[in-house]
Design an enzyme around this catalytic site. Sequence first.
Site: not given
Length: 361
Positions: A66-67, A137-139, A162, A166, A226
Amino acid sequence: MRRLKNVLVTGGCGFIGSNFVRYLLSRPNFEGVVVNLDKLTYAGNPENLKDILSLYPGRYVFVKGDICDFELLKKIFNAYQIDTIVHFAAESHVDRSILGPEPFIETNIRGTFCLLEAARLYWKEKKEACLFYHISTDEVYGSLGEKGFFTEQTPYRPNSPYSASKAASDHLVRAYYKTYGLPVIISNCTNNYGPFQFPEKLIPLTILNALEGKPIPVYGKGENVRDWIYVGDHCEAIWLLLRKGKIGEQYNIGGENERSNIEVVSLICDLLDEVLGPFNGNPRRSLITFVKDRPGHDFRYSMDITKIKTSLGWYPKTNFREGLKKTIRWYLEHQDWVFQIRSGTYQNWVNEFYGRIKHAF
Ligand code: NAD
Ligand code: TYD
């Protein structure tokens, strides 16, 4: 140009990570070692890289972990003298983040913090060039209307748990550069498609449902837009940025390929009809089923990729129709992979097999 030696890839058993590990090891001018740290959540599958050690003997190490495990990170840095990190590991599905946001906070925010902190402490003593490359991500930029693009200057306005997690991780990476001088690069990419994508995301879900004659769920009216990029093109951009990207900078990556969801789903149905003929005499488009919309559903994403184009000469090369045909062919030829993932056989195997293994250090 930067020369990479010992590369820690996090999340290398996921969709983009496994494509990237293959891509990296196949570069003629990369002779280093890849250490893949992956927790093997439902989205991580060691089968994605099962042939890699025989293809590149002595150059690939897998660590199940796990990170968020700081002690494990320290051991990996020391044991393999890591000089480059390519950080893919994340909880990545918007719909899951709506149902249960907690793992997104844990992995995407706390996990990124642990990795940054471990890199900072380990690299403090090092003189050689190091790099923490963060995949985003672009999100994080939020949602666009009918017009406009995201640039690297667009303020962050994430709308889902999410994308918020990020965005938080991007901010931490930036802060480690500004505060501690940690050498970082961040790239924000649009929606990827291609081989090895877990079949909960729109494109593989549509391919498999259309193949099996099941309803194809389209949220709302299917008008959301998208920008789709073939995963191989994304890997090429990452490889270029790893060697030639400017430290402390952020780069947008995109496919210059905007499509409404209904357009994507309809094209997949048509391509499958072309290859296999209609399903039980009916065109596969008849399987399209409009369902309740996703809460907070971002209307449109679109990237301005002028920066990476002009500074590094990169552009997306795969035409959407051709990329989709390749992807469809891959899913048709890898029915065993699909079956394993869906049946849970694979998760049972992971628990049994990795439950028995001890790390080498
Ligand atoms: P994925 O869900 O297919 O893979 C994620 C991988 O991370 C899995 O192998 C999983 O086991 C691993 N993982 C999860 N939590 C972990 C933890 N705590 N420790 C170690 N490993 C862990 O995701 P993906 O689609 O390959 O996305 C990879 C990265 O790219 C993510 O950071 C995502 O935000 C970003 N991204 C994805 C897209 C896309 O369209 N898929 C677009 C832009 C950016
Ligand atoms: P997805 O693949 O989940 O990626 P993201 O939410 O990160 O963009 O979804 C892509 C688009 O497809 C998004 O607008 C939501 C929509 N969608 C559907 O219409 N039906 C589905 O079953 C899924 C999974 C997504």
